[in-house]
Each structure stands twice: as structure tokens, then as C-alpha cells.
Design an enzyme around this catalytic site. Structure first.
Site, PDB file in Angstrom:
ATOM      1  N   LYS A  30      37.757 -69.600  32.635  1.00 42.50           N
ATOM      2  CA  LYS A  30      38.191 -68.726  31.598  1.00 42.50           C
ATOM      3  C   LYS A  30      37.445 -68.855  30.241  1.00 42.50           C
ATOM      4  O   LYS A  30      36.809 -67.995  29.605  1.00 42.50           O
ATOM      5  CB  LYS A  30      39.452 -68.590  31.383  1.00 42.50           C
ATOM      6  CG  LYS A  30      40.235 -67.902  30.207  1.00 42.50           C
ATOM      7  CD  LYS A  30      41.681 -68.105  30.137  1.00 42.50           C
ATOM      8  CE  LYS A  30      42.147 -69.078  29.396  1.00 42.50           C
ATOM      9  NZ  LYS A  30      42.226 -69.295  28.041  1.00 42.50           N
ATOM     10  N   ASN A  31      37.482 -70.215  29.907  1.00 42.83           N
ATOM     11  CA  ASN A  31      37.033 -70.452  28.444  1.00 42.83           C
ATOM     12  C   ASN A  31      35.481 -70.373  28.193  1.00 42.83           C
ATOM     13  O   ASN A  31      35.000 -70.432  27.229  1.00 42.83           O
ATOM     14  CB  ASN A  31      37.698 -71.485  27.784  1.00 42.83           C
ATOM     15  CG  ASN A  31      39.131 -71.416  27.673  1.00 42.83           C
ATOM     16  OD1 ASN A  31      39.720 -70.288  27.780  1.00 42.83           O
ATOM     17  ND2 ASN A  31      39.945 -72.637  27.636  1.00 42.83           N
ATOM     18  N   CYS A  76      50.253 -67.882  17.923  1.00 45.69           N
ATOM     19  CA  CYS A  76      50.588 -67.751  19.401  1.00 45.69           C
ATOM     20  C   CYS A  76      51.513 -68.688  19.840  1.00 45.69           C
ATOM     21  O   CYS A  76      52.024 -69.586  18.841  1.00 45.69           O
ATOM     22  CB  CYS A  76      49.304 -67.785  20.234  1.00 45.69           C
ATOM     23  SG  CYS A  76      48.760 -69.795  20.434  1.00 45.69           S
ATOM     24  N   ARG A 114      47.349 -70.190  14.765  1.00 47.27           N
ATOM     25  CA  ARG A 114      46.062 -70.358  14.946  1.00 47.27           C
ATOM     26  C   ARG A 114      45.051 -69.786  14.042  1.00 47.27           C
ATOM     27  O   ARG A 114      44.514 -68.743  14.039  1.00 47.27           O
ATOM     28  CB  ARG A 114      45.755 -69.248  16.326  1.00 47.27           C
ATOM     29  CG  ARG A 114      46.654 -70.073  17.322  1.00 47.27           C
ATOM     30  CD  ARG A 114      46.420 -71.419  18.046  1.00 47.27           C
ATOM     31  NE  ARG A 114      45.139 -71.327  18.708  1.00 47.27           N
ATOM     32  CZ  ARG A 114      44.848 -70.938  20.044  1.00 47.27           C
ATOM     33  NH1 ARG A 114      46.047 -70.489  20.716  1.00 47.27           N
ATOM     34  NH2 ARG A 114      43.579 -71.035  20.664  1.00 47.27           N
ATOM     35  N   ASP A 128      44.452 -78.835  26.786  1.00 41.63           N
ATOM     36  CA  ASP A 128      44.903 -78.124  27.858  1.00 41.63           C
ATOM     37  C   ASP A 128      45.308 -78.743  29.139  1.00 41.63           C
ATOM     38  O   ASP A 128      46.084 -78.045  30.007  1.00 41.63           O
ATOM     39  CB  ASP A 128      43.769 -76.856  28.250  1.00 41.63           C
ATOM     40  CG  ASP A 128      43.216 -76.038  27.214  1.00 41.63           C
ATOM     41  OD1 ASP A 128      42.163 -75.525  27.170  1.00 41.63           O
ATOM     42  OD2 ASP A 128      44.080 -76.084  26.185  1.00 41.63           O
ATOM     43  N   ARG A 148      47.042 -65.234  32.675  1.00 40.09           N
ATOM     44  CA  ARG A 148      46.089 -65.270  31.592  1.00 40.09           C
ATOM     45  C   ARG A 148      44.909 -66.145  31.959  1.00 40.09           C
ATOM     46  O   ARG A 148      43.612 -65.907  31.830  1.00 40.09           O
ATOM     47  CB  ARG A 148      46.413 -65.655  30.173  1.00 40.09           C
ATOM     48  CG  ARG A 148      47.477 -64.743  29.356  1.00 40.09           C
ATOM     49  CD  ARG A 148      47.865 -64.892  28.261  1.00 40.09           C
ATOM     50  NE  ARG A 148      46.463 -65.468  27.532  1.00 40.09           N
ATOM     51  CZ  ARG A 148      46.297 -66.790  26.872  1.00 40.09           C
ATOM     52  NH1 ARG A 148      47.411 -67.613  26.590  1.00 40.09           N
ATOM     53  NH2 ARG A 148      45.331 -67.231  26.392  1.00 40.09           N
TER      54      ARG A 148
END
Ligand code: EPZ
Length: 415
Positions: free
Chosen positions: A22-23, A116, A121, A304, A396
């Protein structure tokens, strides 16, 4: 809103291929905006954040569509430069489009992403990089308006922000002259972005080190790229197997991208072996406490992976201290783990995890992407049934969490 129903207490067995990162793909989709041509992104995960990015590209006048495992983007004639609030709110990290829109269109307008679940952020480093490149930035009423022809500059980041590094790279590709980015983030996702930009004809080098150099205004064209496997999804699945016990194999993963995670799992007593394209983990005894786990910019322990690893360490013997150095509020999974019998004490950025012999099923709620994944890991190692609500958070970043875990023998369903 969906809920996962997990029947825990069963060891995980089997092999699963880890989907694309994803990132890595989010900044790469923003980079497609820079190329007057067609880009094909292979192994692109089907995630809600990816779908939101495709919506933004379409809103800007690009063709953007999924073709099986790939996504095709054609930015030959983009017409827009503003990202509406509705799309910005859908995906906080859409600020990553700022540098690319400004570089291609000469102006950009988007709302400030706001906070968030992980706490505030800020994007001050993103904006200071844009200003260093000659971009005029107006902030008003929660919105951002940027404009100007960009020129190369020497950018120094006060901390190795992943997003600010990516925005600076994306803007610098369209700047007149040479840009250096000092104290750049060194994450593998930065290397992936450099590789993709190079495929488009851009002249970028140094990704993976603290100093990145971009020679702006190279002629660009469409290109293709294959997204590597998601290292955080891999870390999540390893944590799940460590918590539930069993033997799992993750294929398609470059073990070097998560070596700090596998080192912790080995210290906790797991058998971990890595080959160039797979990681195997065996866990047949309660996990032992390990020395303090401190999150840090790459190549340190990834923030993460902190929530899933904490879930694994919650069941076992001994005590493990976690120190969350990246985000202010990344312990929202702790109270939910406590409802499952975990014994964790939080003092600011420090969480002390006292391993317990057993976790038990409960009704718990995901508050964010990786915290929700942590609750699923704990549920797999708990006795009884756990209901994890807030599955939209996990959607997500995990293409099909229940499908992959079921392929490893987990009893998990979405309701
Ligand atoms: C990226 O977020 C990832 N997101 C995050 O993954 C990841 O946790 C983070 O990098 C760290 O590795 C994406 O790539 C889409 P940062 P990003 O800028 O870029 C502060 C997930 O679960 N900061 O490196 O936002 C910031 O507050 C997500 O997949 C500023 O102060 O992370 C944080 O404390 C969560 N000013 C720290 O730096 C700025 O202008 C690191 O943030 C920017 C950041």
C-alpha cells in the site's frame, strides 16, 4: 459497518502470497500524474486507499482503471488541480498528491488532511519542501493553495518524514535544475518511488540513503512497474502465526525489508527462516519476553508493525517494553487487547506488556488500520470467539485479511 467473527485457539498452517505494498503504490499513483502517457502498475493491491487514489486521478482528468491485478493510469491530458474535501477526507494520505499536481499543473488546491486516529498528522515538512522549491503556499480555512513554477533547491528535512520525502521528490521532478533532499526517509517505499520515477524517464538517485538527488525537467513518458510485497502485511501475518502458533510460509516477500521484525520474533522463540522470495515461521511454544522494542525510521523497527507485534507478545511469558517514537497516539488497541485478558500498562510513549498464558474472546473495536489488525492477531490466539468491529479500517491496508488468514487455517468470517 462490517465485523470479523474469529474463533481462536487454532494454530495457523499453510502458505499465502503477500499482496502489493500500500505505502509503495500510493505515491506511485500520484507519480503517474507527472507522465504524459500510459502507466501500468502491476501487483497493485485492491484497497480502499487505492480506490480513493484512483478517484482523485479521475477527478483530475486522468483515465484510471483496474485491469485485474494491475491498474492503468493515463495522465496525457490532466485538466484539474483541486482535490475536493470529500476525496481528501476519504484518504488522509492524499496530501501525497500535492507535489505531483503542482509540478504538472503549476498549481494545486486541497484541504489540509487534518488529524487521524494516530494523532495530529502535521504536514509542515511537506509545505516547507514545496516553499524551498519556489512554490507559493497559502493556508486558509483549513485549505491549501499552492502555485508557481518550481526550481531546484537544497531541501533539508528536520526529520526523515516518509510523506515529505515523497512529496519533495514528486515536486522536484518538475523543477528547473537540481534538487537535493537531505535527511530523506530511507524506507523501501522511497526506493520503489525512485524506481518508478526512473521508469518514467526521471533522473532520481540516492533513494534508500539519507540524501536524494533529482535532476528536474527530464522528458517523461509512460511506464510500467511491479509493486513489491507489503512488508507490513507480511509482519502482520507473522505476528498472527506467533500468537496462534503453527507453521506458516509467506511468499513473494523480500525478508530484508522486515528484518527488524523477524529478529524480534526469533528472540521471542519463533523459528524463522528466510529465502530470497519467502519467509517461514514456526511457533510451538509460548513467546518469551524480548528486550525493548523501539519504533524508529527505517531501518529501525517499523511503527506500523508495533500493534500486531504487541498483540503477539501479549500472550506468552515474560515482559516486553514497547516505545512508540513515531506517532503520538498509537496505543488505541491496548484497551481492546485488555478486554481479551492482556496485561499492558501504558505511560506516554511506553507500553509495558506482561505476557499472560491465555487470551479469551471478547467484543472489541478497531480504532485504526494496524490496531485493528492487532486485534485480529490476538483473536486468533485467544480461546473462544472474538468479534472485531470497524473492519473498514483494515480494508484500507489489507486486500482480503479474512481470505488470507482463512487460507492459513483460521476460522474467520466477515459479517
Ligand atoms: C507514512 O506515513 C506511512 N503512510 C505510515 O503508514 C507510516 O506509519 C509512516 O510513514 C512512518 O513509517 C503512507 O506511506 C501512506 P511520516 P507519513 O511523515 O508519511 C511527523 C499505515 O499504517 N511529521 O514519516 O505520514 C509525523 O507527525 C500508515 O500504513 C511532521 O511532524 O509518516 C510523525 O510523527 C500509518 N511533519 C512522524 O513525522 C510533517 O510534515 C513520521 O511521519 C510530516 C510528518
Amino acid at each position: 459497518m462490517s465485523t470479523y467473527i474469529v474463533e481462536g485457539g487454532r494454530p495457523l498452517e499453510g502458505s499465502v502470497r503477500v499482496h502489493g505494498a500500500k505505502n509503495s503504490v500510493l505515491p506511485i499513483l500520484a507519480a503517474c500524474l507527472l507522465a504524459p502517457g500510459e502507466c501500468v502498475i502491476h501487483n497493485c493491491p485492491d484497497l480502499s486507499d487505492v480506490r480513493a487514489s484512483l478517484d482523485i486521478l479521475r477527478r483530475l482528468g486522468c483515465r484510471a482503471e483496474r485491469q485485474g491485478e494491475a491498474v492503468v493510469v493515463d495522465a496525457s491530458a490532466p485538466v484539474g488541480w483541486d482535490v475536493p474535501d470529500s476525496l481528501m477526507r476519504e484518504m488522509r494520505s492524499s496530501v501525497i498528491f500535492l507535489g505531483a499536481i503542482l509540478g504538472r499543473m503549476g498549481q494545486a488546491q486541497l484541504c489540509a488532511p487534518g488529524g487521524c486516529e494516530l494523532g495530529p498528522r502535521p504536514i509542515d515538512l511537506h509545505l516547507s519542501a514545496i516553499r524551498a522549491l519556489g512554490g507559493a503556499v497559502e493556508e486558509a480555512d483549513g485549505g491549501l493553495r499552492c502555485s508557481g513554477r518550481l526550481r531546484g533547491a537544497d531541501i533539508v528535512l528536520s526529520l526523515p518524514s516518509v510523506g515529505a520525502t515523497e512529496n519533495a521528490m514528486l515536486a522536484a521532478v518538475s523543477a528547473d535544475g537540481v534538487t537535493t533532499i537531505t535527511n530523506a526517509a530511507r524506507e523501501p517505499e522511497i526506493v520503489d518511488l525512485q524506481n518508478f520515477l526512473t521508469a518514467l524517464g526521471a533522473r532520481v538517485r540516492g533513494a534508500g540513503s539519507s540524501i536524494i538527488t533529482v535532476e528536474g525537467r527530464a522528458p517523461l513518458h509512460g511506464g510500467t512497474y511491479t509493486v513489491p510485497a507489503d512488508r507490513i502485511v507480511a509482519a502482520t501475518y507473522l505476528a498472527a502465526a506467533a500468537c496462534a502458533g503453527g507453521e506458516v510460509e509467506l511468499t513473494g516477500v523480500d525478508w530484508r525489508r522486515l528484518s527488524t521484525v523477524t529478529a524480534v520474533l526469533r528472540e521471542a522463540g519463533c523459528a524463522v527462516e528466510s529465502t530470497p522470495a519467502a519467509i517461514r515461521l514456526g511457533c510451538h511454544a509460548p513467546l518469551r519476553g524480548v528486550p525493548p522494542v523501539r519504533t524508529a525510521p527505517y531501518p529501525g523497527f517499523p511503527t506500523d508493525a508495533q500493534p500486531p507485534l504487541m498483540a503477539a507478545m501479549a500472550k506468552g511469558s515474560g515482559c516486553t517494553v514497547f516505545v512508540e517514537n513515531i506517532f503520538e497516539s498509537r496505543y488505541r488497541h491496548v484497551d481492546e487487547l485488555a478486554r481479551m485478558g492482556a496485561d499492558i500498562r501504558v505511560e506516554g510513549r511506553v507500553a509495558v506488556v506482561y505476557g499472560v498464558p491465555r487470551l479469551h474472546g471478547a467484543r472489541v473495536r478497531a480504532a485504526d488500520l494496524r490496531g485493528g489488525a492487532a486485534l485480529v492477531c490476538a483473536a486468533l490466539g485467544a480461546e473462544g470467539v472474538t468479534a472485531v468491529s470497524g473492519v473498514h479500517h483494515m480494508d484500507r491496508g489489507y486486500q482480503c485479511l479474512e481470505g488470507d488468514l482463512a487460507a492459513l487455517g483460521a476460522e474467520i468470517r466477515r459479517v
